[in-house]
Design a protein around this motif. Sequence first.
Motif, PDB file in Angstrom:
ATOM      1  N   TYR A  75       0.805  -1.222   0.000  1.00  0.00           N
ATOM      2  CA  TYR A  75       0.000   0.000   0.000  1.00  0.00           C
ATOM      3  C   TYR A  75       0.839   1.275   0.000  1.00  0.00           C
ATOM      4  CZ  TYR A  75      -3.691   3.284   1.136  1.00  0.00           C
ATOM      5  OH  TYR A  75      -4.556   4.344   1.107  1.00  0.00           O
ATOM      6  N   PRO A  76       1.883   1.398   0.834  1.00  0.00           N
ATOM      7  CA  PRO A  76       2.699   2.625   0.761  1.00  0.00           C
ATOM      8  C   PRO A  76       3.392   2.805  -0.590  1.00  0.00           C
ATOM      9  CG  PRO A  76       3.086   1.519   2.843  1.00  0.00           C
ATOM     10  CD  PRO A  76       2.267   0.593   2.009  1.00  0.00           C
ATOM     11  N   ASP A  77       3.865   1.715  -1.173  1.00  0.00           N
ATOM     12  CA  ASP A  77       4.494   1.823  -2.495  1.00  0.00           C
ATOM     13  C   ASP A  77       3.475   2.197  -3.561  1.00  0.00           C
ATOM     14  OD1 ASP A  77       6.962   1.253  -1.479  1.00  0.00           O
ATOM     15  OD2 ASP A  77       6.830  -0.899  -1.903  1.00  0.00           O
ATOM     16  N   TRP A  78       2.275   1.678  -3.457  1.00  0.00           N
ATOM     17  CA  TRP A  78       1.218   2.005  -4.415  1.00  0.00           C
ATOM     18  C   TRP A  78       0.874   3.486  -4.328  1.00  0.00           C
ATOM     19  CZ3 TRP A  78      -4.183   2.998  -3.427  1.00  0.00           C
ATOM     20  CH2 TRP A  78      -4.947   3.060  -4.588  1.00  0.00           C
ATOM     21  N   LEU A  83       4.951   9.945   0.857  1.00  0.00           N
ATOM     22  CA  LEU A  83       4.677   9.512   2.225  1.00  0.00           C
ATOM     23  C   LEU A  83       5.879   9.824   3.108  1.00  0.00           C
ATOM     24  CD1 LEU A  83       3.064   6.004   1.665  1.00  0.00           C
ATOM     25  CD2 LEU A  83       1.922   8.082   2.368  1.00  0.00           C
ATOM     26  N   SER A  84       5.591  10.373   4.253  1.00  0.00           N
ATOM     27  CA  SER A  84       6.666  10.626   5.209  1.00  0.00           C
ATOM     28  C   SER A  84       7.022   9.318   5.907  1.00  0.00           C
ATOM     29  CB  SER A  84       6.221  11.666   6.231  1.00  0.00           C
ATOM     30  OG  SER A  84       5.156  11.156   7.014  1.00  0.00           O
ATOM     31  N   GLU A  85       8.146   9.332   6.595  1.00  0.00           N
ATOM     32  CA  GLU A  85       8.561   8.138   7.339  1.00  0.00           C
ATOM     33  C   GLU A  85       7.550   7.811   8.426  1.00  0.00           C
ATOM     34  OE1 GLU A  85      11.081   5.831   7.213  1.00  0.00           O
ATOM     35  OE2 GLU A  85      11.291   6.669   5.210  1.00  0.00           O
ATOM     36  N   ARG A  86       6.952   8.825   8.992  1.00  0.00           N
ATOM     37  CA  ARG A  86       5.957   8.603  10.041  1.00  0.00           C
ATOM     38  C   ARG A  86       4.738   7.858   9.503  1.00  0.00           C
ATOM     39  NH1 ARG A  86       5.561  12.680  14.443  1.00  0.00           N
ATOM     40  NH2 ARG A  86       4.743  11.329  16.031  1.00  0.00           N
ATOM     41  N   LYS A  87       4.282   8.217   8.293  1.00  0.00           N
ATOM     42  CA  LYS A  87       3.139   7.523   7.706  1.00  0.00           C
ATOM     43  C   LYS A  87       3.510   6.098   7.319  1.00  0.00           C
ATOM     44  CE  LYS A  87       0.203  11.162   5.984  1.00  0.00           C
ATOM     45  NZ  LYS A  87      -0.527  11.678   4.838  1.00  0.00           N
ATOM     46  N   ARG A  88       4.717   5.896   6.798  1.00  0.00           N
ATOM     47  CA  ARG A  88       5.163   4.529   6.477  1.00  0.00           C
ATOM     48  C   ARG A  88       5.207   3.667   7.726  1.00  0.00           C
ATOM     49  NH1 ARG A  88       7.220   3.052   1.678  1.00  0.00           N
ATOM     50  NH2 ARG A  88       7.473   4.679   0.137  1.00  0.00           N
ATOM     51  N   LEU A  89       5.719   4.232   8.814  1.00  0.00           N
ATOM     52  CA  LEU A  89       5.755   3.504  10.075  1.00  0.00           C
ATOM     53  C   LEU A  89       4.344   3.211  10.573  1.00  0.00           C
ATOM     54  CD1 LEU A  89       7.421   2.342  12.403  1.00  0.00           C
ATOM     55  CD2 LEU A  89       7.344   4.607  13.446  1.00  0.00           C
ATOM     56  N   GLY A  90       3.449   4.152  10.398  1.00  0.00           N
ATOM     57  CA  GLY A  90       2.054   3.958  10.793  1.00  0.00           C
ATOM     58  C   GLY A  90       1.403   2.815  10.038  1.00  0.00           C
ATOM     59  N   TYR A  91       1.639   2.741   8.728  1.00  0.00           N
ATOM     60  CA  TYR A  91       1.088   1.635   7.943  1.00  0.00           C
ATOM     61  C   TYR A  91       1.694   0.299   8.374  1.00  0.00           C
ATOM     62  CZ  TYR A  91      -1.197   4.891   4.769  1.00  0.00           C
ATOM     63  OH  TYR A  91      -1.996   5.861   4.232  1.00  0.00           O
ATOM     64  N   SER A  92       2.973   0.288   8.689  1.00  0.00           N
ATOM     65  CA  SER A  92       3.607  -0.950   9.164  1.00  0.00           C
ATOM     66  C   SER A  92       3.013  -1.385  10.495  1.00  0.00           C
ATOM     67  CB  SER A  92       5.114  -0.753   9.321  1.00  0.00           C
ATOM     68  OG  SER A  92       5.708  -0.506   8.079  1.00  0.00           O
ATOM     69  N   LEU A  93       2.832  -0.437  11.395  1.00  0.00           N
ATOM     70  CA  LEU A  93       2.238  -0.765  12.686  1.00  0.00           C
ATOM     71  C   LEU A  93       0.792  -1.221  12.548  1.00  0.00           C
ATOM     72  CD1 LEU A  93       3.683   2.075  14.929  1.00  0.00           C
ATOM     73  CD2 LEU A  93       4.330  -0.333  14.898  1.00  0.00           C
TER      74      LEU A  93
END
Length: 63
Positions: free
Chosen positions: A23-26, A34-44
């Motif tokens: 999803y983040p890559d899409w 996407l910021s690193e914070r949003k990427r981390l949020g999606y991972s969490l």
Amino acid sequence: MEVLAVVLITIGIVAVRVISFFYPDWKAIKGEPLSERKRLGYSLLGIGILLLMYLLSQFIIRI
């Protein structure tokens, strides 16, 4: 009951892959940075869904 537990775990594993990785890559391909914070949020979020499915499957097995 064990079959339902396996289905829940399978849904959780697929959700981790889709939400955490694809999803983040899409969204980046679509042009939304996407910021690193949003990427981390999606991972969490993906890991949280997997954990929730694991807990539900353990609850179903005990019934």
